[in-house]
Design an enzyme around this catalytic site. Structure first.
Site, PDB file in Angstrom:
ATOM      1  N   TYR A 183       0.786  -1.109  -0.001  1.00  0.00           N
ATOM      2  CA  TYR A 183       0.059  -0.002  -0.031  1.00  0.00           C
ATOM      3  C   TYR A 183       0.959   1.174   0.076  1.00  0.00           C
ATOM      4  O   TYR A 183       0.584   2.061   0.990  1.00  0.00           O
ATOM      5  CB  TYR A 183      -0.726  -0.021   1.176  1.00  0.00           C
ATOM      6  CG  TYR A 183      -2.129  -1.128   0.972  1.00  0.00           C
ATOM      7  CD1 TYR A 183      -3.375  -0.894   0.131  1.00  0.00           C
ATOM      8  CD2 TYR A 183      -2.120  -2.288   1.469  1.00  0.00           C
ATOM      9  CE1 TYR A 183      -4.208  -1.422   0.115  1.00  0.00           C
ATOM     10  CE2 TYR A 183      -2.879  -3.262   1.298  1.00  0.00           C
ATOM     11  CZ  TYR A 183      -4.105  -2.920   0.472  1.00  0.00           C
ATOM     12  OH  TYR A 183      -5.086  -3.663   0.381  1.00  0.00           O
ATOM     13  N   LYS A 231      -0.508 -16.822   7.840  1.00  0.00           N
ATOM     14  CA  LYS A 231       0.011 -16.055   8.497  1.00  0.00           C
ATOM     15  C   LYS A 231       0.964 -16.697   9.471  1.00  0.00           C
ATOM     16  O   LYS A 231       2.080 -17.123   9.241  1.00  0.00           O
ATOM     17  CB  LYS A 231      -0.824 -14.841   9.207  1.00  0.00           C
ATOM     18  CG  LYS A 231      -1.165 -13.851   8.250  1.00  0.00           C
ATOM     19  CD  LYS A 231      -1.612 -12.358   8.711  1.00  0.00           C
ATOM     20  CE  LYS A 231      -1.876 -11.424   7.830  1.00  0.00           C
ATOM     21  NZ  LYS A 231      -3.237 -11.093   7.378  1.00  0.00           N
ATOM     22  N   ASP A 256     -12.506 -17.039   8.719  1.00  0.00           N
ATOM     23  CA  ASP A 256     -11.223 -16.804   8.204  1.00  0.00           C
ATOM     24  C   ASP A 256     -10.316 -16.201   9.517  1.00  0.00           C
ATOM     25  O   ASP A 256     -10.579 -15.446   9.823  1.00  0.00           O
ATOM     26  CB  ASP A 256     -11.422 -15.372   7.359  1.00  0.00           C
ATOM     27  CG  ASP A 256      -9.758 -14.936   6.864  1.00  0.00           C
ATOM     28  OD1 ASP A 256      -8.860 -15.394   7.222  1.00  0.00           O
ATOM     29  OD2 ASP A 256      -9.904 -13.997   5.935  1.00  0.00           O
ATOM     30  N   TYR A 281     -11.944  -7.651   6.692  1.00  0.00           N
ATOM     31  CA  TYR A 281     -10.843  -7.826   5.774  1.00  0.00           C
ATOM     32  C   TYR A 281     -10.459  -9.263   5.338  1.00  0.00           C
ATOM     33  O   TYR A 281     -10.373 -10.334   6.456  1.00  0.00           O
ATOM     34  CB  TYR A 281      -9.590  -7.377   6.297  1.00  0.00           C
ATOM     35  CG  TYR A 281      -8.392  -7.549   5.442  1.00  0.00           C
ATOM     36  CD1 TYR A 281      -8.439  -6.469   4.281  1.00  0.00           C
ATOM     37  CD2 TYR A 281      -7.490  -8.347   5.499  1.00  0.00           C
ATOM     38  CE1 TYR A 281      -7.175  -6.704   3.292  1.00  0.00           C
ATOM     39  CE2 TYR A 281      -6.426  -8.589   4.699  1.00  0.00           C
ATOM     40  CZ  TYR A 281      -6.324  -7.543   3.640  1.00  0.00           C
ATOM     41  OH  TYR A 281      -5.121  -7.851   2.616  1.00  0.00           O
TER      42      TYR A 281
END
Ligand SMILES: *Cc1c(COP(=O)(O)O)cnc(C)c1O
Length: 444
Positions: free
Chosen positions: A30, A287, A258, A158
């Site tokens: 980003y 992750k 998630d 997200y």
């Protein structure tokens, strides 16, 4: 080049990192190529410390975005990679298999609820979510209901940066403004109420109404259990998650959880869904799966979903990435899970939670602070205005910590092995920068 000298210590790089080239040629997450913002060259990392090229050491508050739960340069994880490397770094997974993948799948099936018994390996979290969506869509195709192509989610979520997953970003603050026309049109329920407000069963009413009106076109519900991460760092109550499970059952919808951020102990239980006592139909992990060493993710599902997918023609699940079940990544994931389970991770996460509660509470009285939230090894200070990254990032580095705020959020999710003294440095730096922000906005 960095060279291992056998004793585990690392020789310093001979040539310094070419920051000018980085500035001119490399995108960071980003970031803008024209105005990339400050960048700090890291030479090495060890335990909960990042060492910058100029020798400064920073206490790591980010665990490299939830991943490095054991910290850095972990002997057990290094060893797992060194053992696997000469065996095979990689081999395609189509028509071939290997021990690291089978061992890892066994561990994941054992660690999760008994109903989750089928495993699909991918190379990133976003792709694990894409595979979860395909599983759900193909399940309904197998049931002769191919029209069920929408999902319901909650605002402020997200689920990744790929096109299918961006469609679940918050419609107001997420990616829809920029890519709207290309994103699938899903249903959004209001954000779950924050954990600190007393539980009101009425909180389920908006989502129950959306389901009553739209369930025939839905394949399932997708959300992050208990903690909404990159969409707003919002913690919510287990009762809400339990209510979602009940609604899925009422309408026969699949529940996709998630846990890419929450998995492997971060919220205080190995998986966040355990705190609600529920079972998902599809679970995404990533992750911390490899302890932050290599990129790997997994999507788990049930016999029922697998059977449903098989009901569609030859039952082929339509996905197969090049680096599926990469042996190095699976080997380090196996070592990471073993290390986690052999460690006192519950008491470590609990101690971090207690300390974050005690030390971040002081921020509440600062002028720019809207909220302070803690859950497991996650501490959040939400501000009333967005931080100025070009000021706050170097300031945090000056204070000896690596914390990367975004928007109005200053937050930490450190490695579980962080010491109490190191954690105090993080919380003190958070207090300090917020205090200084207030002085700056008063023009002092
Ligand atoms: C980080 C994250 C993802 C995306 O994972 P990547 O590996 O960055 O693609 C998806 N869902 C959640 C909840 C995440 O935190």
């Amino acid at each position: 080049m960095t060279v291992f000298n056998g004793s585990g210590a690392i020789e310093p790089p001979a040539v310094s990192i070419d920051l000018g080239f980085d500035h001119d040629h490399i995108w960071h997450p980003y970031s803008s190529m024209n105005a990339p913002g400050p960048l700090f060259p890291v030479a090495s990392a060890e335990g909960a410390l990042l060492t910058l090229e100029d020798g400064r050491q920073l206490v790591d508050g980010m665990a490299s975005w939830w991943a490095a739960i054991h910290g850095y340069n972990v002997p057990e994880l290094n060893q797992a990679l060194q053992h696997q490397l000469p065996q095979m770094a990689h081999v395609m997974f189509g028509g071939l298999t290997h021990q690291p993948a089978v061992t890892l799948a066994k561990k994941l099936v054992e660690l999760t609820v008994p109903s989750l018994e089928k495993v699909f390996f991918t190379d990133s979290g976003s792709v694990a979510v894409e595979v979860a969506l395909k599983m759900a869509l193909q399940y309904w195709q197998g049931q002769g209901e191919p029209g069920r192509q929408k999902f319901l989610t909650v605002k402020s979520g997200y689920h990744g940066d790929t096109f299918a997953t961006m469609a679940f970003a918050d419609p107001a603050t997420g990616m829809h403004g920029r890519f709207g026309g290309l994103l699938a049109d899903h249903l959004f329920a209001p954000m779950p109420p924050l954990q600190d407000s007393p539980w009101e069963p009425a909180a389920m009413e908006p989502i129950a109404q959306l389901l009553a009106d739209n369930h025939q076109q839905l394949a399932g519900i997708i959300l992050e259990p208990l903690v909404q991460g990159a969409g707003g760092m919002r913690m919510y109550r287990a009762e809400y998650l339990d209510g979602i499970r009940q609604l899925c059952d009422r309408y026969g919808l699949l529940l996709i959880l998630d846990e890419i951020a929450t998995g492997f102990g971060r919220t205080g239980s190995l998986f966040a869904y355990e705190q609600a006592g529920i079972e998902p139909d599809i679970l995404c992990l990533g992750k911390a799966l490899t302890g932050g060493y290599l990129t790997l993710a997994a999507t788990l599902t049930t016999q029922r979903v697998a059977d449903g997918i098989a009901g569609d023609g030859d039952g082929t699940l339509m996905h197969g990435p090049t680096f599926m079940a990469n042996p190095l990544a699976c080997a380090v994931a196996n070592a990471s899970i073993d290390l986690l389970l052999a460690s006192p991770w519950q008491s470590r996460v609990q101690a971090i939670e207690n300390q974050l509660h005690q030390q971040l509470e002081a921020c509440r009285s600062l002028p720019l602070v809207a909220d302070v939230r803690v859950k497991g090894a996650i501490g959040v200070v939400e501000l009333t205005e967005a931080v100025e990254m070009n000021w706050i990032q170097p300031r945090l580095v000056d204070l000896g910590v690596w914390i990367r705020p975004f928007g109005k959020l200053l937050y930490v999710m450190p490695p579980y092995i962080i010491s109490a003294e190191q954690l105090t440095l993080l919380t003190a730096a958070m207090y300090q920068v917020v205090d200084e922000m207030a002085q700056r906005s008063r023009g002092e």
